[in-house]
Design a protein around this motif. Structure first.
Motif, PDB file in Angstrom:
ATOM      1  N   SER A  53      40.867  43.990  39.627  1.00 52.78           N
ATOM      2  CA  SER A  53      41.958  43.030  39.808  1.00 52.78           C
ATOM      3  C   SER A  53      43.349  43.638  39.657  1.00 52.78           C
ATOM      4  O   SER A  53      44.344  42.952  39.840  1.00 52.78           O
ATOM      5  CB  SER A  53      41.801  41.895  38.787  1.00 52.78           C
ATOM      6  OG  SER A  53      41.703  42.438  37.481  1.00 52.78           O
TER       7      SER A  53
ATOM      8  N   PHE B  84      47.212  34.631  42.988  1.00 49.17           N
ATOM      9  CA  PHE B  84      46.861  33.281  43.443  1.00 49.17           C
ATOM     10  C   PHE B  84      47.268  32.190  42.455  1.00 49.17           C
ATOM     11  O   PHE B  84      46.885  31.042  42.600  1.00 49.17           O
ATOM     12  CB  PHE B  84      45.350  33.200  43.722  1.00 49.17           C
ATOM     13  CG  PHE B  84      44.992  33.840  45.030  1.00 49.17           C
ATOM     14  CD1 PHE B  84      45.039  33.110  46.205  1.00 49.17           C
ATOM     15  CD2 PHE B  84      44.645  35.170  45.096  1.00 49.17           C
ATOM     16  CE1 PHE B  84      44.741  33.691  47.425  1.00 49.17           C
ATOM     17  CE2 PHE B  84      44.342  35.775  46.311  1.00 49.17           C
ATOM     18  CZ  PHE B  84      44.390  35.035  47.479  1.00 49.17           C
TER      19      PHE B  84
ATOM     20  N   LEU C 282      31.887  30.402  31.774  1.00 45.87           N
ATOM     21  CA  LEU C 282      31.949  31.735  31.165  1.00 45.87           C
ATOM     22  C   LEU C 282      33.069  31.796  30.145  1.00 45.87           C
ATOM     23  O   LEU C 282      33.952  30.935  30.141  1.00 45.87           O
ATOM     24  CB  LEU C 282      32.101  32.846  32.220  1.00 45.87           C
ATOM     25  CG  LEU C 282      33.054  32.669  33.379  1.00 45.87           C
ATOM     26  CD1 LEU C 282      33.777  33.957  33.656  1.00 45.87           C
ATOM     27  CD2 LEU C 282      32.253  32.281  34.596  1.00 45.87           C
TER      28      LEU C 282
ATOM     29  N   ALA D 265      35.633  33.442  29.922  1.00 46.36           N
ATOM     30  CA  ALA D 265      36.999  33.577  30.428  1.00 46.36           C
ATOM     31  C   ALA D 265      37.473  32.303  31.145  1.00 46.36           C
ATOM     32  O   ALA D 265      38.490  32.325  31.835  1.00 46.36           O
ATOM     33  CB  ALA D 265      37.059  34.767  31.381  1.00 46.36           C
TER      34      ALA D 265
ATOM     35  N   CYS E 229      40.272  32.469  34.074  1.00 54.85           N
ATOM     36  CA  CYS E 229      39.808  32.926  35.393  1.00 54.85           C
ATOM     37  C   CYS E 229      39.973  31.831  36.441  1.00 54.85           C
ATOM     38  O   CYS E 229      39.963  30.645  36.137  1.00 54.85           O
ATOM     39  CB  CYS E 229      38.354  33.411  35.327  1.00 54.85           C
ATOM     40  SG  CYS E 229      37.158  32.153  34.880  1.00 54.85           S
ATOM     41  N   HIS E 230      40.149  32.273  37.686  1.00 48.29           N
ATOM     42  CA  HIS E 230      40.325  31.344  38.803  1.00 48.29           C
ATOM     43  C   HIS E 230      39.005  31.179  39.553  1.00 48.29           C
ATOM     44  O   HIS E 230      38.212  32.133  39.613  1.00 48.29           O
ATOM     45  CB  HIS E 230      41.330  31.901  39.818  1.00 48.29           C
ATOM     46  CG  HIS E 230      42.724  32.060  39.299  1.00 48.29           C
ATOM     47  ND1 HIS E 230      43.745  32.535  40.084  1.00 48.29           N
ATOM     48  CD2 HIS E 230      43.279  31.802  38.084  1.00 48.29           C
ATOM     49  CE1 HIS E 230      44.866  32.575  39.383  1.00 48.29           C
ATOM     50  NE2 HIS E 230      44.610  32.143  38.156  1.00 48.29           N
TER      51      HIS E 230
ATOM     52  N   GLY F  25      38.715  31.259  42.682  1.00 50.89           N
ATOM     53  CA  GLY F  25      38.729  32.283  43.749  1.00 50.89           C
ATOM     54  C   GLY F  25      38.272  33.632  43.214  1.00 50.89           C
ATOM     55  O   GLY F  25      37.586  34.391  43.900  1.00 50.89           O
TER      56      GLY F  25
ATOM     57  N   GLY G 145      37.506  40.978  46.973  1.00 51.47           N
ATOM     58  CA  GLY G 145      38.794  41.075  47.659  1.00 51.47           C
ATOM     59  C   GLY G 145      38.913  42.235  48.629  1.00 51.47           C
ATOM     60  O   GLY G 145      40.020  42.595  49.025  1.00 51.47           O
TER      61      GLY G 145
ATOM     62  N   LEU H 227      40.811  37.545  51.733  1.00 55.30           N
ATOM     63  CA  LEU H 227      41.296  36.840  50.542  1.00 55.30           C
ATOM     64  C   LEU H 227      40.848  35.387  50.600  1.00 55.30           C
ATOM     65  O   LEU H 227      41.096  34.689  51.594  1.00 55.30           O
ATOM     66  CB  LEU H 227      42.825  36.915  50.455  1.00 55.30           C
ATOM     67  CG  LEU H 227      43.440  38.316  50.468  1.00 55.30           C
ATOM     68  CD1 LEU H 227      44.863  38.277  49.944  1.00 55.30           C
ATOM     69  CD2 LEU H 227      42.641  39.322  49.672  1.00 55.30           C
ATOM     70  N   VAL H 228      40.179  34.946  49.571  1.00 56.96           N
ATOM     71  CA  VAL H 228      39.688  33.567  49.515  1.00 56.96           C
ATOM     72  C   VAL H 228      40.862  32.661  49.159  1.00 56.96           C
ATOM     73  O   VAL H 228      41.532  32.873  48.144  1.00 56.96           O
ATOM     74  CB  VAL H 228      38.574  33.437  48.442  1.00 56.96           C
ATOM     75  CG1 VAL H 228      38.120  31.993  48.293  1.00 56.96           C
ATOM     76  CG2 VAL H 228      37.398  34.346  48.779  1.00 56.96           C
TER      77      VAL H 228
ATOM     78  N   HIS I 263      22.475  37.745  29.024  1.00 56.45           N
ATOM     79  CA  HIS I 263      21.826  36.589  29.615  1.00 56.45           C
ATOM     80  C   HIS I 263      20.352  36.957  29.868  1.00 56.45           C
ATOM     81  O   HIS I 263      20.019  37.464  30.940  1.00 56.45           O
ATOM     82  CB  HIS I 263      22.526  36.231  30.916  1.00 56.45           C
ATOM     83  CG  HIS I 263      24.041  36.316  30.846  1.00 56.45           C
ATOM     84  ND1 HIS I 263      24.794  35.422  30.135  1.00 56.45           N
ATOM     85  CD2 HIS I 263      24.926  37.208  31.363  1.00 56.45           C
ATOM     86  CE1 HIS I 263      26.089  35.741  30.243  1.00 56.45           C
ATOM     87  NE2 HIS I 263      26.188  36.828  30.978  1.00 56.45           N
TER      88      HIS I 263
END
Ligand code: FAD
Ligand code: MLT
Ligand code: ZN
Length: 505
Positions: A124, A135, A177, A179, A183-184, A186, A245, A249-250, A419
Motif C-alpha cells: 500500500s 481512496f 478483521l 484492522a 481498512c477500506h 476497496g 492494485g 483500481l477498484v 485461523h
C-alpha cells in the motif's frame, strides 16, 4: 471471568495511544529502495506542471505536496517499508480516478493506490516516487437492499462503518478483521482479505457480487451488478479481487451481507499441545455444526505478550496454547448451552484444560481484543518479521519450533497464531533491530519449508512488495507467465503499483 467495560475502554485508549506513538515516532523506517536494494524503473518524474494539472482535476486541498502531509502515506502500518512519494491525490469520484489515470498513463507516471494503509506486505505504500492515490474520500454508501442483502458502496468506505450501517438493518458484513476501524472495503477486496470468520461466511470471491474498476488507461470497467447469478462471459470481477492494485483500481463494490446472528457466544480455552487443538477443531465441527463461526488459535507467547504489552486482561490463566471459538446462531439459550456442553465434554476428555464461555457482549469483546491485537502488540517489542502462510493442518504449527531453533537467541520472540479453520497461521518473529543477517536466516528458508509442505507463502495478506521474489514457491512458471500476460494486457506501461506482486522477468 475477569472483565469489565472499563477494561475495554482502557484497551481502546491503549490502541489509540499505540497508533499515535507509531505515527509520531521520530524513528523513521529506512527507505524500501535502500533496504531491499531496488532499482527505480524508467517512469516519468513529477513536474510542477503535473501538480498544476491535478489541481485542475481535483480541488487544491485534495492534492498534497507538503512533506509532512505526505509522510504518513509513505510508511506502512508495520513500519517495514517506506516510499519517497512527493504527491498524494484524493479523488472523490470514479470520473476523477479515470481522468488521473489517463493522464498518468500518457505521461508514464507510476501510481500506488492506497486504502486504509493497513496492508502487511508493503503493497500500500510507494517504493520510489509513485503518486499515492488515496481512496479516503470515496466513502459513500450508494444503495442497500435489506431483502437481498446487497450493499453497494464506494471503495473508500471503512469496513467498520459499513458493518455498523448494515447491523442497524439486521445484517452484517461478511468479513471482520482486527484492522476494521481503518481498512477500506476497496483495500479488503484488492487484498482478498480473509479475517476472523471466513470459516463461516466464505471468502470475498464468494461474497463480492460486483465491482467497478478503472484500468491503467482510465477506462472504467462496470461489473457492478448486485446479482447472485450472472454467467455472462468471463467473471472479470475476480481479476480485481486479490490483485493488490496491479490490474486496476477498484472504485465501487457490490457485496452480499449475511443476516445478523440473533445469538453469539464465545469460548476461550487453554490447551496443552497443538495436536489437541486439531482434535478439538474436529470435535467442534461435529458438535457445533452450522453455528461455528470462528475457530482461532494462539500460542502462549502470542497471548502473554499481547496481554503484557497492551495491558489487556486474560480471562483464564497461563496455558501453552489457546483456542478462541465463536458461534453465530439464532437461539441464545440453545447455542450457549451447546457450547457449554462442548466445554464440559472436552474438559472431561482432557483436551481443554480450562476455559470460559460467554454471551455477554463486553466479555466477548475482551476475549476478541486479546486475539485481534496480537499484531499490534508485537510492534512495541522491536522489529517484526511477519509471515502469513497456509499449511496442511497436520503441519500447521510445525514452522514455529523450527524457526525458534534456527534463530536461537537472535530472536527475542517467535510466535504463531491464526485461523485454524482456514489452515492459515501467522508467524511473527521479533528481533531487537532489523538486520540483513536476521532477514537472510528467515528468507527464503521459511518459504522453502512452506513449499516442501505444499503450503502457500501467502494465505491472506497478499504478495505486495515483500514477496514477489518468493511467489514461485507457491505458483508454477506457466501460471506466473499467464499473470505477466494479464498484467501486460491491462496495464501495458506498468504504471499500476509497480514493484509489487509479480517478480521482475
Ligand atoms: P491498503 O493497506 O491501503 O492496501 C492494500 C493493497 O491493496 C495495496 O496493494 C494497495 O495498493 C491496494 N489497494 C487498496 N485500495 C485499493 C483500491 N481501491 N483499488 C485497488 N487497489 C487498492 N488481512 C486479512 O486478510 N485478515 C486479517 O485478519 C487481517 N487482520 C489485520 C489486522 C491488523 C491489525 C492489520 C493492521 C492488518 C490486518 N490484515 C488482515 C491485513 C490487511 O490486508 C487488511 O487490513 C486489509 O484488507 C487492507 O485494507 P486497506 O484498506 O488498509 O488496504
Ligand atoms: C490476524 O489474523 O490477526 C491478521 O491477519 C493480522 C496478523 O497477521 O497479525
Ligand atoms: Zn489473519
Amino acid at each position: 471471568m475477569i472483565n469489565s467495560l472499563t477494561l475495554f475502554v482502557t484497551y481502546i485508549k491503549n490502541f489509540k495511544v499505540l497508533n499515535q506513538v507509531r505515527c509520531a515516532s521520530q524513528v523513521l523506517p529506512q527507505f524500501s529502495s535502500e533496504k531491499y536494494k531496488v532499482k527505480r524503473k524508467p517512469f516519468g518524474t513529477i513536474e510542477a506542471s503535473d501538480v498544476d494539472y491535478f489541481k485542475t482535476v481535483l480541488s487544491e486541498d485534495r492534492v498534497l505536496t507538503d512533506d509532512n502531509d505526505v509522510l504518513p502515506f509513505n510508511i506502512d502500518w508495520i513500519k517495514n517499508c517506506r516510499g519517497q512519494s512527493k504527491l498524494v491525490l484524493k479523488p472523490k469520484t470514479t470520473q476523477e480516478v479515470s481522468t488521473i489515470l489517463k493522464y498518468c498513463n500518457q505521461k508514464r507516471l507510476a501510481v500506488c493506490p492506497q486504502g486504509g494503509n493497513t496492508g502487511l506486505v508493503g503493497g500500500s505504500v510507494p517504493v520510489f516516487d509513485e503518486i499515492v492515490l488515496s481512496f479516503m474520500l470515496m466513502n459513500k454508501i450508494i444503495s442497500f437492499d435489506e431483502i437481498s442483502g446487497a450493499l453497494i458502496c464506494e471503495a473508500g468506505c471503512i469496513l467498520e462503518n459499513l458493518d455498523n450501517y448494515v447491523r442497524e438493518r439486521n445484517l452484517i458484513m461478511p468479513l471482520d478483521l482486527g484492522a476494521k476501524g481503518s481498512c477500506h472495503i476497496g483495500g479488503n477486496i484488492s487484498t482478498n482479505a480473509g479475517g476472523l470468520r471466513l470459516l463461516r461466511y466464505g471468502n470475498l470471491h464468494g461474497s463480492v457480487l460486483g465491482v467497478e474498476a478503472v484500468k491503467a488507461d482510465g477506462t472504467v470497467i462496470d461489473c457492478l451488478k448486485s446479482l447472485k447469478k450472472d454467467n455472462t462471459g468471463y467473471h472479470l470481477k475476480h481479476l480485481f479481487i486479490g490483485s493488490e492494485g496491479t490490474l486496476g483500481l477498484v472504485t465501487k463494490v457490490a457485496i452480499h451481507c449475511p443476516a445478523l446472528p440473533k445469538a453469539v457466544s464465545v469460548g476461550f480455552f487453554g490447551v496443552e499441545k497443538f495436536e489437541d487443538i486439531l482434535r478439538l477443531y474436529a470435535n467442534a465441527k461435529s458438535s457445533l455444526g452450522e453455528i461455528l463461526s470462528a475457530f482461532e488459535m494462539a500460542d502462549n507467547d502470542s497471548i502473554s505478550s499481547t496481554a503484557k504489552n497492551l495491558k489487556l486482561p486474560n480471562p483464564i490463566s497461563d496455558y501453552p496454547f489457546y483456542v478462541l471459538l465463536e458461534t453465530h446462531g439464532s437461539d441464545e439459550a440453545h447455542d450457549s448451552e451447546k457450547l457449554t456442553r462442548f466445554l464440559e465434554k472436552e474438559m472431561e476428555s482432557g483436551l481443554i484444560l480450562d476455559g470460559t464461555v460467554t454471551s455477554d457482549p463486553a466479555k466477548m469483546q475482551t476475549i476478541w481484543n486479546l486475539r485481534e491485537n496480537i499484531a499490534a502488540a508485537g510492534l512495541v517489542e522491536g522489529y517484526m518479521f511477519k509471515y502469513d502462510v497456509s499449511l496442511p493442518l497436520r503441519n500447521y504449527y510445525s514452522l514455529v519450533p523450527l524457526l525458534r531453533q534456527r534463530l536461537g537467541a537472535k530472536a527475542s520472540r517467535v510466535y504463531g497464531y491464526g485461523h485454524v479453520g482456514d489452515g492459515n497461521i501467522h508467524i511473527n518473529v521479533i528481533v531487537p533491530k532489523y538486520s540483513p543477517e536476521a532477514s537472510s536466516m528467515l528468507e527464503p528458508y521459511i518459504f522453502e519449508e512452506v513449499a516442501k509442505l505444499k503450503g502457500s507463502i501467502s494465505a491472506e495478506h497478499g504478495v505486495g512488495f515483500r514477496k514477489p521474489q518468493f511467489i514461485h514457491y507457491s505458483k508454477d512458471a506457466n501460471a506466473l507467465q499467464l499473470m505477466q500476460q494479464l498484467k501486460q494486457l491491462m496495464d501495458p506501461n506498468g504504471i499500476l503499483n509497480p514493484y509489487k506482486v509479480l517478480p521482475e522477468i
